[in-house]
Write a protein that holds these residues in place. Sequence first.
Motif, short mmCIF file in Angstrom:
data_model
loop_
_atom_site.label_atom_id
_atom_site.label_comp_id
_atom_site.label_asym_id
_atom_site.label_seq_id
_atom_site.Cartn_x
_atom_site.Cartn_y
_atom_site.Cartn_z
N ASN A 104 0.90 -1.12 -0.02
CA ASN A 104 0.02 0.08 0.08
C ASN A 104 0.82 1.36 0.02
OD1 ASN A 104 -2.09 -1.87 0.27
ND2 ASN A 104 -3.18 -0.81 1.76
N PRO A 105 0.22 2.39 -0.50
CA PRO A 105 1.24 3.69 -0.40
C PRO A 105 1.46 4.11 1.10
CG PRO A 105 -1.04 3.97 -1.64
CD PRO A 105 -1.02 2.59 -0.89
N PHE A 106 2.49 5.01 1.24
CA PHE A 106 2.95 5.39 2.54
C PHE A 106 2.02 5.82 3.79
CE2 PHE A 106 2.33 10.06 1.27
CZ PHE A 106 2.35 10.50 2.71
N ALA A 107 0.70 6.53 3.14
CA ALA A 107 0.08 6.85 4.06
C ALA A 107 -0.70 5.92 4.84
CB ALA A 107 -1.11 7.82 3.22
N ASP A 108 -0.91 4.57 4.36
CA ASP A 108 -1.35 3.31 4.94
C ASP A 108 -0.47 3.00 6.03
OD1 ASP A 108 -3.77 3.92 3.60
OD2 ASP A 108 -3.36 2.36 2.16
N ASN A 109 -0.88 2.45 6.85
CA ASN A 109 -0.07 1.28 7.72
C ASN A 109 -0.73 0.18 8.36
OD1 ASN A 109 2.34 0.38 8.85
ND2 ASN A 109 3.12 2.52 9.48
N GLY A 110 -0.13 -0.75 8.84
CA GLY A 110 -0.89 -2.04 9.42
C GLY A 110 0.04 -2.65 10.42
N ILE A 111 -0.64 -3.63 10.97
CA ILE A 111 -0.01 -4.47 12.06
C ILE A 111 -0.17 -6.02 11.84
CG2 ILE A 111 0.09 -4.86 14.62
CD1 ILE A 111 -1.34 -2.17 15.11
#
Length: 446
Positions: A104-111
């Motif tokens: 995903n693009p940099f603005a997304d994140n995840g765990i």
Amino acid sequence: MTRKFFGTDGIRGLTNSEPMTAETALRVGQAAGAHFLRGDHRHRVVIGKDTRLSGYMMESAMVAGFTSVGMDVVLLGPMPTPAVAMLTRSMRADIGVMISASHNPFADNGIKLFGPDGYKLSDKTEQAIEAKIEKGVKLVAAEKIGRARRIDDARGRYIHHVKSTFPERLRLDGLKIVVDCANGAAYHVAPEALWELGADVIPIGVKPDGLNINAECGSTKPQLLQETVVASGAHIGIALDGDADRLILVDEKGRIIDGDQMMALVGLDLQRRGELRGGSVVATVMSNLGLERRLQQEGIGLIRTAVGDRYVLEAMREKKCNVGGEQSGHIILSDHSTTGDGLVAALQVLAALVDSGKPSSEVLHLFDPVPQLLRNVRFNGGKAPLETDRVQQRIAAAEAELEGRGRLVIRKSGTEPLIRVMAEGDDPKLVERLVDDICEAVQSAA
């Protein structure tokens, strides 16, 4: 049970919007930590991340969460997802965490969470953690708060592991390889591992700035890799995604090789050596019919699962198979890894390439894909367009027309409000017409 936080691959979303806020990350750390507090030993969690700007914020929040319930934290810094899985197990940690939104693009994140065995958590375990997130957990007394430390040799440990999967009798001398690290987690380890094995390495996508991960590069945007391979006269190109758990290849002519071709190559190679376990390769419903037909020619089965590498791995463990993956490039080789590992998969392909002595364009194209068309239809998240009579009638009619000549896969995305409509068959005009008909019906119901 409806899940509020976990999707098909951990927790993911837009940073600073639920569920990707520092507050929620802290609660996830507390809940996951409390769930894995078992026995009277000193408990430990390993945390890695990719190169997103928000990784610092999420990492700090999760450290606070884990230490507040009594877990010690080992910080790896930017590392591939499969490295976190490997180090969780080798360091005898109780849980592993990867902070990443993958491609995903940099603005997304995840765990992403791993158990002490290095495998992603089961649905049952994720549901138990969700219950603790909602209910809250008991914090430890002040003297029992956990400690946090960074280790400096994580890269070296992972590079050693990756190289150990490459046959000792082989080297990469004489091979010019372009490797695109997507400005992500493998920007150091991938070029270094290939160089140590003797390759002439041309690295691209190795200058992360927190904002450019997956930006016009990596496995989902391979155009730069294709151009660089052809312009430099390289023998092969390797594209990883932001957390390096998926892989796309480019041959010397600039043509893309997807996960289906890689599974065919590795599966057939292991079959010839008598090392393919379970008599089958495991793939998802999205893998091309051409892969299934090619494997069948050699007496190898294809076991299909729901979309998501976790489901592929579950089937691999159940059926005792050692090769599985997704068309998108998640390749799981359970002889070497507990999860998808782009670099390990690349090395197995490179070993076959070196052994053959042939150009990659000859070695890596094992079947002609059956014409396949995938389209996405966005819908209002509160609706259920697949349950309407009109859509179901269109799907039934399409399945009748394709019977014996192709396949139809209709599914709801696990991460976005999208209906994914895929059809494949020997007649591309028929495939396009059927996909258009179903998409029109879904759109009218959405």
